[in-house]
Design a protein around this motif. Structure first.
Motif, PDB file in Angstrom:
ATOM      1  N   SER A   1     -16.846  29.913  45.621  1.00  0.00           N
ATOM      2  CA  SER A   1     -17.166  31.308  45.893  1.00  0.00           C
ATOM      3  C   SER A   1     -18.509  31.692  45.287  1.00  0.00           C
ATOM      4  O   SER A   1     -19.114  30.921  44.533  1.00  0.00           O
ATOM      5  CB  SER A   1     -16.053  32.217  45.338  1.00  0.00           C
ATOM      6  OG  SER A   1     -16.273  33.567  45.702  1.00  0.00           O
ATOM      7  N   GLY A   2     -18.953  32.898  45.654  1.00  0.00           N
ATOM      8  CA  GLY A   2     -20.177  33.448  45.070  1.00  0.00           C
ATOM      9  C   GLY A   2     -19.803  34.374  43.930  1.00  0.00           C
ATOM     10  O   GLY A   2     -19.804  34.001  42.767  1.00  0.00           O
ATOM     11  N   ASN A   3     -19.414  35.611  44.288  1.00  0.00           N
ATOM     12  CA  ASN A   3     -18.993  36.564  43.261  1.00  0.00           C
ATOM     13  C   ASN A   3     -17.605  37.147  43.527  1.00  0.00           C
ATOM     14  O   ASN A   3     -17.285  38.254  43.101  1.00  0.00           O
ATOM     15  CB  ASN A   3     -20.020  37.698  43.116  1.00  0.00           C
ATOM     16  CG  ASN A   3     -20.325  38.358  44.449  1.00  0.00           C
ATOM     17  OD1 ASN A   3     -19.567  38.244  45.406  1.00  0.00           O
ATOM     18  ND2 ASN A   3     -21.445  39.054  44.521  1.00  0.00           N
ATOM     19  N   LEU A   4     -16.793  36.397  44.238  1.00  0.00           N
ATOM     20  CA  LEU A   4     -15.381  36.765  44.502  1.00  0.00           C
ATOM     21  C   LEU A   4     -15.230  38.085  45.255  1.00  0.00           C
ATOM     22  O   LEU A   4     -14.294  38.845  45.018  1.00  0.00           O
ATOM     23  CB  LEU A   4     -14.582  36.842  43.191  1.00  0.00           C
ATOM     24  CG  LEU A   4     -14.445  35.585  42.348  1.00  0.00           C
ATOM     25  CD1 LEU A   4     -13.329  35.759  41.318  1.00  0.00           C
ATOM     26  CD2 LEU A   4     -14.145  34.368  43.184  1.00  0.00           C
ATOM     27  N   THR A   5     -16.109  38.361  46.212  1.00  0.00           N
ATOM     28  CA  THR A   5     -15.992  39.604  46.976  1.00  0.00           C
ATOM     29  C   THR A   5     -14.683  39.671  47.757  1.00  0.00           C
ATOM     30  O   THR A   5     -14.173  40.750  48.045  1.00  0.00           O
ATOM     31  CB  THR A   5     -17.170  39.769  47.959  1.00  0.00           C
ATOM     32  OG1 THR A   5     -17.273  38.585  48.771  1.00  0.00           O
ATOM     33  CG2 THR A   5     -18.468  39.970  47.209  1.00  0.00           C
TER      34      THR A   5
ATOM     35  N   LYS B   1      -7.775  26.894  41.687  1.00  0.00           N
ATOM     36  CA  LYS B   1      -8.991  26.649  40.914  1.00  0.00           C
ATOM     37  C   LYS B   1     -10.169  27.273  41.660  1.00  0.00           C
ATOM     38  O   LYS B   1     -10.294  27.115  42.880  1.00  0.00           O
ATOM     39  CB  LYS B   1      -9.243  25.152  40.745  1.00  0.00           C
ATOM     40  CG  LYS B   1      -8.078  24.382  40.136  1.00  0.00           C
ATOM     41  CD  LYS B   1      -7.819  24.754  38.697  1.00  0.00           C
ATOM     42  CE  LYS B   1      -6.735  23.883  38.092  1.00  0.00           C
ATOM     43  NZ  LYS B   1      -6.367  24.305  36.724  1.00  0.00           N
ATOM     44  N   ILE B   2     -11.022  27.972  40.911  1.00  0.00           N
ATOM     45  CA  ILE B   2     -12.122  28.713  41.533  1.00  0.00           C
ATOM     46  C   ILE B   2     -13.442  28.418  40.834  1.00  0.00           C
ATOM     47  O   ILE B   2     -13.531  28.453  39.607  1.00  0.00           O
ATOM     48  CB  ILE B   2     -11.860  30.230  41.489  1.00  0.00           C
ATOM     49  CG1 ILE B   2     -10.525  30.569  42.171  1.00  0.00           C
ATOM     50  CG2 ILE B   2     -13.004  30.999  42.144  1.00  0.00           C
ATOM     51  CD1 ILE B   2     -10.083  32.009  41.968  1.00  0.00           C
TER      52      ILE B   2
ATOM     53  N   PRO C   1     -23.722  26.299  46.502  1.00  0.00           N
ATOM     54  CA  PRO C   1     -24.022  26.894  47.805  1.00  0.00           C
ATOM     55  C   PRO C   1     -22.833  27.184  48.716  1.00  0.00           C
ATOM     56  O   PRO C   1     -23.005  27.826  49.753  1.00  0.00           O
ATOM     57  CB  PRO C   1     -24.918  25.839  48.455  1.00  0.00           C
ATOM     58  CG  PRO C   1     -24.372  24.541  47.921  1.00  0.00           C
ATOM     59  CD  PRO C   1     -23.980  24.840  46.488  1.00  0.00           C
ATOM     60  N   PHE C   2     -21.634  26.722  48.372  1.00  0.00           N
ATOM     61  CA  PHE C   2     -20.518  26.831  49.301  1.00  0.00           C
ATOM     62  C   PHE C   2     -19.759  28.151  49.174  1.00  0.00           C
ATOM     63  O   PHE C   2     -19.623  28.720  48.084  1.00  0.00           O
ATOM     64  CB  PHE C   2     -19.518  25.699  49.087  1.00  0.00           C
ATOM     65  CG  PHE C   2     -20.028  24.345  49.474  1.00  0.00           C
ATOM     66  CD1 PHE C   2     -20.910  24.179  50.525  1.00  0.00           C
ATOM     67  CD2 PHE C   2     -19.620  23.206  48.785  1.00  0.00           C
ATOM     68  CE1 PHE C   2     -21.380  22.926  50.888  1.00  0.00           C
ATOM     69  CE2 PHE C   2     -20.079  21.943  49.136  1.00  0.00           C
ATOM     70  CZ  PHE C   2     -20.964  21.816  50.191  1.00  0.00           C
ATOM     71  N   ARG C   3     -19.222  28.582  50.306  1.00  0.00           N
ATOM     72  CA  ARG C   3     -18.241  29.664  50.351  1.00  0.00           C
ATOM     73  C   ARG C   3     -17.091  29.068  51.153  1.00  0.00           C
ATOM     74  O   ARG C   3     -17.153  28.966  52.372  1.00  0.00           O
ATOM     75  CB  ARG C   3     -18.815  30.919  51.039  1.00  0.00           C
ATOM     76  CG  ARG C   3     -20.104  31.443  50.399  1.00  0.00           C
ATOM     77  CD  ARG C   3     -19.898  31.908  48.978  1.00  0.00           C
ATOM     78  NE  ARG C   3     -21.128  32.385  48.346  1.00  0.00           N
ATOM     79  CZ  ARG C   3     -21.910  31.659  47.560  1.00  0.00           C
ATOM     80  NH1 ARG C   3     -21.587  30.398  47.309  1.00  0.00           N
ATOM     81  NH2 ARG C   3     -22.992  32.179  47.014  1.00  0.00           N
ATOM     82  N   ALA C   4     -16.051  28.612  50.453  1.00  0.00           N
ATOM     83  CA  ALA C   4     -15.036  27.803  51.137  1.00  0.00           C
ATOM     84  C   ALA C   4     -13.693  27.834  50.433  1.00  0.00           C
ATOM     85  O   ALA C   4     -13.612  28.061  49.221  1.00  0.00           O
ATOM     86  CB  ALA C   4     -15.521  26.354  51.241  1.00  0.00           C
ATOM     87  N   PHE C   5     -12.644  27.588  51.225  1.00  0.00           N
ATOM     88  CA  PHE C   5     -11.289  27.398  50.721  1.00  0.00           C
ATOM     89  C   PHE C   5     -10.849  25.993  51.131  1.00  0.00           C
ATOM     90  O   PHE C   5     -10.990  25.609  52.299  1.00  0.00           O
ATOM     91  CB  PHE C   5     -10.319  28.416  51.342  1.00  0.00           C
ATOM     92  CG  PHE C   5     -10.579  29.842  50.926  1.00  0.00           C
ATOM     93  CD1 PHE C   5      -9.897  30.396  49.846  1.00  0.00           C
ATOM     94  CD2 PHE C   5     -11.493  30.632  51.617  1.00  0.00           C
ATOM     95  CE1 PHE C   5     -10.127  31.705  49.466  1.00  0.00           C
ATOM     96  CE2 PHE C   5     -11.720  31.943  51.247  1.00  0.00           C
ATOM     97  CZ  PHE C   5     -11.045  32.481  50.163  1.00  0.00           C
ATOM     98  N   VAL C   6     -10.311  25.238  50.183  1.00  0.00           N
ATOM     99  CA  VAL C   6      -9.781  23.905  50.473  1.00  0.00           C
ATOM    100  C   VAL C   6      -8.285  23.940  50.176  1.00  0.00           C
ATOM    101  O   VAL C   6      -7.880  24.171  49.032  1.00  0.00           O
ATOM    102  CB  VAL C   6     -10.464  22.815  49.625  1.00  0.00           C
ATOM    103  CG1 VAL C   6      -9.945  21.440  50.040  1.00  0.00           C
ATOM    104  CG2 VAL C   6     -11.983  22.894  49.773  1.00  0.00           C
ATOM    105  N   ILE C   7      -7.476  23.741  51.196  1.00  0.00           N
ATOM    106  CA  ILE C   7      -6.026  23.840  51.075  1.00  0.00           C
ATOM    107  C   ILE C   7      -5.402  22.452  51.035  1.00  0.00           C
ATOM    108  O   ILE C   7      -5.447  21.704  52.020  1.00  0.00           O
ATOM    109  CB  ILE C   7      -5.422  24.646  52.250  1.00  0.00           C
ATOM    110  CG1 ILE C   7      -6.179  25.965  52.460  1.00  0.00           C
ATOM    111  CG2 ILE C   7      -3.934  24.885  52.017  1.00  0.00           C
ATOM    112  CD1 ILE C   7      -6.144  26.912  51.276  1.00  0.00           C
TER     113      ILE C   7
END
Length: 280
Positions: free
Chosen positions: A142-146, A172-173, A208-214
């Motif tokens: 994430s960036g800033n958890l918007t 985990k973040i 650089p990523f904005r992503a969710f890994v499930i």
């Protein structure tokens, strides 16, 4: 009890060569269920070991535990080149997820373009069901958890993550821990106190990523179509990339753990930020 000494004993044992659950149980003088729970906890919280079950669903099922070499991230030249770029990138503008997406087999990927406002998750994105599909672990770049204040329909994303933590899903973040993000980070960490569990861990990293890994099932990336768009414009065109290829997901997970294990915990960084006079 899984203490630091036991973790060290297990990881050193597995580092030497892959081990079965029964071998680890014998080493610890515990039953296999206890050994299995220890392996699961170390895998989720530290990422240093992982496991694979052979002949699953049969009486002859065999679970093997092996070292997860996060230092050896790349298995090909182009993965090595990608990782070097990712490692040096500090913001979402510095690297496009498309540069990973292009290498994934056609049948194991999907992408779409959609306009999105900052706090609204659309039905097409379906982030709620994606998060609810988690069985073991959610890794978040994430960036800033918007997204902490975002919602999909009537459902708040933070509530869905709370449900996941209630189901003992490890979360985990990686994000920037700075003045701008502190409030969102505190909202997430408060869930640990609310649930009386330590399943949510946040660490500081500029990446650089904005992503969710499930789990090992899917990696969902998001990027703004054009960074030339006016920053004041709330609705921006975003591209969403989904990757389901097991080898690429494993590679993305290794990138996450490589960054995570060398990053400072959010609680420590927030404490240091709040020592700045007049910052609160």
């Amino acid at each position: 009890m899984l203490d630091t000494k036991t973790i060290k004993k297990i990881t050193e044992f597995v580092y030497a060569k892959p081990r079965s659950i029964n071998e680890i149980a014998a080493l610890l003088d515990k039953n296999w269920r206890t050994a299995d729970s220890y392996i699961d906890k170390i895998s989720k919280e530290l990422g240093t070991i992982t496991s694979r079950t052979f002949r699953g669903g049969t009486r002859g099922a065999l679970k093997i535990v092996y070292w997860n070499n996060v230092d050896k991230i790349h298995s090909s030249e182009f993965q090595e080149r990608l990782f070097k770029r990712i490692e040096s990138a500090k913001d979402k503008q510095d690297f496009s997820p498309f540069d990973i997406y292009q290498y994934v087999p056609d049948e194991q990927r999907y992408a779409f373009l959609e306009k999105q406002s900052e706090n609204i998750i659309t039905k097409k994105q379906n982030l709620v069901n994606l998060l609810r599909s988690a069985e073991n672990q959610i890794l978040i770049f994430s960036g800033n958890l918007t997204w902490v204040t975002a919602r999909q329909g009537k459902e708040n994303i933070i509530t869905i993550l709370e449900e996941a933590a209630e189901r003992n899903i490890s979360i985990k973040i990686l994000c920037k821990v700075d003045v701008e993000s502190i409030e969102n980070i505190k909202k997430m960490l408060e869930l640990n106190y609310k649930l009386k569990k330590e399943l949510i861990e946040i660490r500081h990293a500029e990446q650089p990523f904005r992503a969710f890994v499930i789990d090992d099932k899917i990696a969902r990336f998001k990027e703004i179509k054009s960074y030339e768009e006016k920053k004041k414009e709330n609705n921006k065109m975003h591209i969403f990339y989904e990757i389901r290829d097991s080898e690429w997901i494993a590679w993305i997970q290794k990138i996450f753990w490589n960054l995570f294990r060398t990053s400072i915990k959010a609680e420590k960084r927030i404490k240091d930020i709040e020592t700045i006079e007049n910052i609160k």
